[in-house]
Scaffold this active site. Sequence first.
Site, mmCIF file in Angstrom:
data_model
loop_
_atom_site.group_PDB
_atom_site.id
_atom_site.type_symbol
_atom_site.label_atom_id
_atom_site.label_comp_id
_atom_site.label_asym_id
_atom_site.label_seq_id
_atom_site.Cartn_x
_atom_site.Cartn_y
_atom_site.Cartn_z
ATOM 1 N N CYS A 76 62.771 95.318 33.316
ATOM 2 C CA CYS A 76 63.056 93.912 32.060
ATOM 3 C C CYS A 76 62.181 93.994 31.659
ATOM 4 O O CYS A 76 62.019 94.251 30.190
ATOM 5 C CB CYS A 76 62.836 92.437 32.940
ATOM 6 S SG CYS A 76 64.319 91.827 34.192
ATOM 7 N N HIS A 130 60.675 88.221 28.670
ATOM 8 C CA HIS A 130 60.718 88.384 30.492
ATOM 9 C C HIS A 130 59.915 86.622 30.565
ATOM 10 O O HIS A 130 59.345 86.854 31.317
ATOM 11 C CB HIS A 130 60.080 89.618 30.681
ATOM 12 C CG HIS A 130 60.046 89.735 32.615
ATOM 13 N ND1 HIS A 130 60.705 89.390 32.569
ATOM 14 C CD2 HIS A 130 58.499 89.235 32.778
ATOM 15 C CE1 HIS A 130 60.364 90.182 34.208
ATOM 16 N NE2 HIS A 130 59.034 90.306 34.113
HETATM 17 CA CA LIG Z 1 66.662 93.085 33.615
#
Ligand SMILES: [Ca+2]
Length: 480
Positions: A76, A130
């Site tokens: 991510c 994130h």
């Molecule tokens: Ca992800």
Amino acid sequence: MKISILILFLCSLTLRAKEPSVEQSGKPNILFIALDDLNNWIGCLGGHPQALTPNLDRLAAQSVLFTNAHCVGSACNPSRTAIFTGQSPATTGLYRNGQSMRELLPEAELLPDYLRREGYYASGSGKMLHYFINASSWDTYFPDKEKEDPFPFTLYPEERPVSIPRAGKWMYVETDWAALDCTDEEFGGDYAVSNYIADRLADPDHGEGKPFFLACGFYRPHEPWFVPKKYFEPFPLESIQLPLGYKADDLEDIPERGQKYARNRYFDHIRKHDQWKQAIQGYLASIYFADCQLGRVLDALDKSPHKDNTIVVLWSDHGWHLGEKEHWQKYTAWHDNTNVPLMIRVPEGTTGLVAGTQPARCTRPVSLLSLYPTLLELAGLPEREENDGPSLVPLLENPNASWNHVAVTHLDHPGDMGISDQEYRYIRYRDGSEELYHLPTDPHEWHNLSADHTHTKALEAIRKKAPTKLAPLRETPLKS
Ligand SMILES: [Ca+2]
Ligand SMILES: [Ca+2]
């Protein structure tokens, strides 16, 4: 008194007149939709025969669907950081989830920052960066941007885990799945995100006279795979099919470092508890749930006064393994993890592509690093020197245009990477070991051809495309 009010009124009219309206500025609005951990298990990409994604398929059928699109980083944080900064981990040194983007790249001008500097209004909801919002980059956000938590209230079971016991501290706390006895409203989460976005699209004044960048961050199908039970119903357990890419002896021709990326403890643990099919069911249900929330946003756009002046971009930050290569989760350089849904729809009359897009499938190897420069070009904004990726506008114009670029995915160690060209997938590890797959004949990357002399030319050609300058892994400065 009355005269002064009149003067104020006239002044405000004059000020308003100076603010360019969307029509006057010619700048398109941008609806920027992200899904989290969605691999190619969507109908139009054919990753799993049971995937139920009518809305992703609907948008794909109206867009240029990039079938050979790849994430920039294998998880991510590196993936999203690359999208929002326009820069590769090879430039920034940010390769991992554990590195803090804000501490390592405090000066980075994120995509919404750039657009705002150029007269855009930026708003959003849900997960884009994130697990933080970066409040200064947005005019408005839901939930409240100052709290820096991108998630609206989401219902969780009272007792957890529900379906699979914790095996130890190594096990991610969210690895679990269950059908929840609740409505969409009670569940909240992405349902609330879709409501917020739909309301913004319905508002003729959204953007306050400026063109808008509206970011819609869906969290599912990220774990935990808890969604309302109605989304589990199309996938009865006895019907569940195992992943098409699973092959029991698949690791035999993979170098040692590749095997280390492949095997983790999750898959063994899941099989030990006889939960493989249940997990696949949970993932399919979570994809279907996310797809239905997307449908609500697409319906709102269809009815929106902004419909004819809004670019739609949809992407996922990386894929996901469900047993392929004995692996569970993300972090690898195989197609299961790097290939992502990417679709772009551009309306006619858009500054950087006046004809707009025609529905098409584009098989050229592209990277999410291209989103930033693509949107700048579409909006008719100045190029940005720091952007590492090429604009996709030539492919939006002609999906069969010649394209000499490759798509590179960096893993969590500099020097470990996967590269896609038109036909091949090349994986190289920092110890020099390699894998090569010919996707048209081997779509699941079962047969490593790196030692097969009939493919030497292709191997040499793709090797030359590998980036040679790699920023070292940067440590997040210690907090004093
Ligand atoms: Ca992800
Ligand atoms: Ca193999």
